[in-house]
Scaffold this active site. Structure first.
Site, PDB file in Angstrom:
ATOM      1  CG  ASP A  64      -1.729   5.326  -9.967  1.00  0.00           C
ATOM      2  OD1 ASP A  64      -1.585   4.098  -9.866  1.00  0.00           O
ATOM      3  OD2 ASP A  64      -2.625   5.954  -9.357  1.00  0.00           O
ATOM      4  CG  HIS A  65       0.488   2.203  -7.457  1.00  0.00           C
ATOM      5  ND1 HIS A  65      -0.624   2.962  -7.666  1.00  0.00           N
ATOM      6  CD2 HIS A  65       0.569   2.025  -6.117  1.00  0.00           C
ATOM      7  CE1 HIS A  65      -1.195   3.249  -6.499  1.00  0.00           C
ATOM      8  NE2 HIS A  65      -0.488   2.684  -5.546  1.00  0.00           N
ATOM      9  CG  ASP A 119      -4.868   3.350  -3.716  1.00  0.00           C
ATOM     10  OD1 ASP A 119      -3.833   2.855  -4.199  1.00  0.00           O
ATOM     11  OD2 ASP A 119      -4.860   4.218  -2.813  1.00  0.00           O
ATOM     12  NE  ARG A 379      -1.126   4.034   4.077  1.00  0.00           N
ATOM     13  CZ  ARG A 379      -2.049   3.503   3.289  1.00  0.00           C
ATOM     14  NH1 ARG A 379      -1.697   2.858   2.191  1.00  0.00           N
ATOM     15  NH2 ARG A 379      -3.323   3.578   3.610  1.00  0.00           N
ATOM     16  CB  SER A 533      -2.152  -0.625   1.100  1.00  0.00           C
ATOM     17  OG  SER A 533      -2.137  -2.030   1.019  1.00  0.00           O
ATOM     18  NE  ARG A 535       0.029  -3.102  -0.405  1.00  0.00           N
ATOM     19  CZ  ARG A 535       1.105  -2.475   0.042  1.00  0.00           C
ATOM     20  NH1 ARG A 535       2.086  -3.151   0.583  1.00  0.00           N
ATOM     21  NH2 ARG A 535       1.234  -1.166  -0.085  1.00  0.00           N
TER      22      ARG A 535
HETATM   23  C1  MIC Z   1      -0.451   2.479  -0.773  1.00  0.00           C
HETATM   24  O1  MIC Z   1      -0.398   3.702  -0.695  1.00  0.00           O
HETATM   25  O2  MIC Z   1      -0.116   1.721   0.153  1.00  0.00           O
HETATM   26  C2  MIC Z   1      -0.923   1.861  -2.079  1.00  0.00           C
HETATM   27  C3  MIC Z   1       0.242   1.253  -2.750  1.00  0.00           C
HETATM   28  O3  MIC Z   1      -1.444   2.863  -2.921  1.00  0.00           O
HETATM   29  C4  MIC Z   1      -2.006   0.840  -1.724  1.00  0.00           C
HETATM   30  C5  MIC Z   1      -2.479   0.028  -2.851  1.00  0.00           C
HETATM   31  C6  MIC Z   1      -1.568  -1.082  -3.247  1.00  0.00           C
HETATM   32  O4  MIC Z   1      -0.944  -1.727  -2.402  1.00  0.00           O
HETATM   33  O5  MIC Z   1      -1.486  -1.320  -4.470  1.00  0.00           O
HETATM   34  C7  MIC Z   1      -3.241   1.459  -1.070  1.00  0.00           C
HETATM   35  O6  MIC Z   1      -3.170   2.526  -0.528  1.00  0.00           O
HETATM   36  O7  MIC Z   1      -4.289   0.812  -1.045  1.00  0.00           O
HETATM   37 FE1  SF4 Z   2       0.195   6.238  -4.762  1.00  0.00          FE
HETATM   38 FE2  SF4 Z   2      -0.651   5.045  -2.514  1.00  0.00          FE
HETATM   39 FE3  SF4 Z   2       1.345   6.832  -2.465  1.00  0.00          FE
HETATM   40 FE4  SF4 Z   2      -1.079   7.640  -2.965  1.00  0.00          FE
HETATM   41  S1  SF4 Z   2      -0.344   6.729  -1.056  1.00  0.00           S
HETATM   42  S2  SF4 Z   2       0.761   8.265  -4.060  1.00  0.00           S
HETATM   43  S3  SF4 Z   2      -1.920   5.957  -4.143  1.00  0.00           S
HETATM   44  S4  SF4 Z   2       1.371   4.828  -3.467  1.00  0.00           S
END
Ligand code: MIC
Ligand code: SF4
Length: 639
Positions: A64-65, A119, A379, A533, A535
């Protein structure tokens, strides 16, 4: 003893330890999810553990990313993930199907179960009454291998909801109000559990908006009870057999309680550049907007997009606004189309994209210079959108659509009567693209593109550690600061040497050069270090660059766990005032660090030139063993 929903689920899954607040417990994980940006690494780790098939009740790998395919890298990773799912017995959701959390809620989540996801927004599942927790990829890999998930037994924060929401005020405003009151650190060490007469006013997808955005409180997770609304949602998804009623017992006790009377709420908005920078929409109304994005795992359910579409019937968005819709899932798209709402969106001027994360993680949709972007996302950390000095505001779909129409931040109550809408009793479920697990024993070749680099080796902790402070940063540093995302860097997630060249890129362009010139590095930080996140690259890549110690005022939960998993020692100032006594570039020594960890010491002396600073090491016995071994993988392999 009367139990909360949280305690009931934890007790039913407890496999190690005792449920005493602040102590480490191990719980059984029923379901896991991964997404592609963290998943490639999680499956490389799963392969390294060497188990022939996933051991959970259900595991799903979502893509999805990383949807923009500007070269081979993301496409290669998608094929890698599909072949891994086929080989190890997972469900696979291909690109275009939608956001992991939205699909998991629709198709797989179940009340009373545990879900571990790589995630941080995995708590979305809490809307269904499940204990859904975000973690690093390696923790998820261990859970897929049938191992327990370890966490510090959290305190429970009861959120009592009373009253009914007024028209044009929605679930997003409930959780924005909580962020306003508690801040991005307010939930650290807690599970947020919702109760009270107000919850029956909220559907499962409304609840999921709240539990999703609850990740921004720093909470371990958030959970709602499972009631008739949950049952109704599962019926609409054709999954009624999975319903289980789950309520807190009368007299159950919470460590803290906060009450929100929903009838007093008005439309709220988080200003740049933190999800807790919340004011009423009235306070910022009139500011011109150039971009409005509706979507993300927080607010892209059918309900949210239908409301937007109904508001737009017979209207057009302002010509100065790029109005974009990112549906949460293929199911949402199908139902929206079947009900005719897609037409209203297209006629009104919306740019409708494929289902997925997209601009939420800077995978396209970067806003124009010096303009305001309004998003229904979770975010708005600085630069996350892909544009330097961005001005991203977070709000409900109602505020987003009202502002798209006028071209200015607008209180949706100015639009008059709230449109009526009704959700289908049975959704079109759109599962045809979800690949079911293959039977065991089939010969499957793993597809590995040239972008997939082998997992680096990490050596055990030395007797004495000596190095230099490579960087000193402030409070609330996010993992987006430590390991930025976006369309350019995300494709490097399966290649640690390549991605490590971008560590702290947005804070200090020389950081990586300094790290390369020193054998050993330390980072000094403030409060809530590593929020955001899950990550694990924010731990893995600095470790690859030689960072072995982080000394901060306090850590965010998932980042601290990731640091330990990759052998970085997480230390906290015994006296936060000592933060001022250590500067960037200073030489540091921690004599006898190995022995101190072996002996279970709770404080360590750090020599900074002629001075000495005391640091706390607040970790479990298991964590100590992992740090001594150099990483969780080394430890698991008995190194
Ligand atoms: C986010 O919303 O910051 C992400 C991208 O979904 C991350 C995961 C990632 O960095 O791949 C998260 O929320 O954990
Ligand atoms: Fe995707 Fe993270 Fe954004 Fe949710 S907050 S839509 S999981 S990038």
């Amino acid at each position: 003893m009367a139990k909360t929903v949280t305690e009931k689920i934890l007790a039913a899954h407890l496999v190690e330890g005792q449920m005493i607040k602040g102590r480490e417990i191990g719980i059984r994980i029923d379901q896991t999810l991964t997404q592609d940006a963290t998943g490639t690494m999680a499956y490389l780790e799963f392969e390294a553990i060497g188990i022939p098939r996933v051991q959970t009740e259900l595991s799903v790998s979502y893509v999805d990313h990383n949807l923009v395919q500007s070269d081979f890298k993301n496409a290669d990773d998608h094929r890698f993930l599909q072949s891994i799912a086929r080989k190890y017995g997972l469900y696979f959701s291909p690109p275009g199907n939608g956001i992991s959390h939205q699909i998991h809620l629709e198709r797989f989540g179940l009340s009373g179960k545990t879900l571990l996801g790589s995630d941080s927004h995995t708590p979305t599942g809490g809307g269904l009454g499940m204990l859904a927790i975000g973690a690093g990829g390696l923790d998820v890999a261990m859970a897929m291998a049938g191992k327990p998930f370890y966490l510090i037994m959290p305190k429970i924060f009861g959120v009592k909801l009373t009253g009914e929401l007024s028209p044009w005020v929605s679930a997003r405003d409930v959780i924005l109000e909580l962020l306003r009151r508690l801040s991005v650190k307010g939930g650290v060490g807690y599970i947020m559990e919702y109760f009270g007469p107000g919850i029956k006013e909220l559907s499962v997808t409304d609840r999921a908006t709240i539990t999703n955005f609850g990740a921004e409180l720093g909470a371990t997770t958030s959970v709602f009870p499972s009631d008739e609304n949950t049952q109704q949602f599962l019926v609409s998804q054709g999954r009624e057999n999975g319903w289980l009623e789950l309520q807190a017992d009368a007299g159950a006790e919470y460590d803290e309680v906060i009450e929100i009377d929903m009838s007093t709420l008005e439309p709220l908005i988080a200003c740049p550049s933190s999800p807790d920078n919340v004011v009423t929409v009235q306070e910022v109304a009139g500011r011109p907007v150039a971009q409005v994005l509706v979507g993300s795992c927080a607010n892209s359910s059918l309900r949210d997009l239908m409301v937007v579409a109904k508001v737009l019937v017979g209207k057009e968005v302002d010509p100065n606004v790029s109005f974009e819709v990112n549906p949460g899932s293929r199911q949402v798209l199908e139902n929206l189309t079947a009900q005719g709402d897609m037409l209203s969106l297209i006629r009104a001027g919306a740019r409708v994209h494929q289902a997925g994360c997209l601009g939420c993680i800077g995978m396209g949709q970067a806003p124009a210079t010096d303009t305001i972007s309004l998003r229904t996302f979770p975010r708005n950390f600085p630069g996350r959108s892909g544009t330097q000095n961005d001005q991203v505001y977070l709000c409900s779909p109602e505020v987003a659509v009202a502002s798209a129409i006028t071209g200015r931040i607008t209180d949706p109550r100015n639009l008059g009567e709230f449109p009526s809408y009704s959700l289908p009793e049975k959704y079109m479920t759109g599962d045809q693209r979800i690949e079911a697990p293959r039977p065991a024993g089939e010969e499957i070749e793993i597809s590995r593109g040239p972008n997939i680099a082998p997992f680096p080796d990490f050596e055990p902790l030395p007797e004495t550690w000596q190095g230099r402070v490579l960087l000193k940063v402030e409070d609330n540093i996010t993992t987006d600061h430590i390991m930025p995302a976006g369309a350019k860097i995300l494709p490097l997630r399966s290649n640690i040497p390549a991605i490590s060249e971008y560590v702290f890129a947005s804070i200090d362009g020389d950081f990586v050069k300094r790290a390369h010139s020193e054998a050993n590095g330390m980072i000094v930080g403030g409060d809530n270090y590593g929020q955001g996140s899950s990550r694990e690259h924010a731990a893995l890549a600095p470790r690859y660059l030689g960072v072995r110690i982080k000394l901060v005022k306090s850590f965010a939960r998932i980042h601290k766990a990731n640091l330990i998993n990759f052998g970085i020692v997480p230390l906290a100032f015994a006296d936060p005032a000592d933060y001022d006594k250590i500067q960037q570039d200073e030489e540091v020594e921690i004599p006898g660090i190995r022995k101190a960890l072996e002996q279970g010491a709770e404080t360590l002396a750090i020599r900074v030139g002629p001075r000495e600073i005391q640091a706390r090491i607040d970790i479990s016995a298991r964590h100590r063993e992992i740090l001594l071994a150099g990483s969780l993988l080394n430890w698991a392999k008995g190194a």
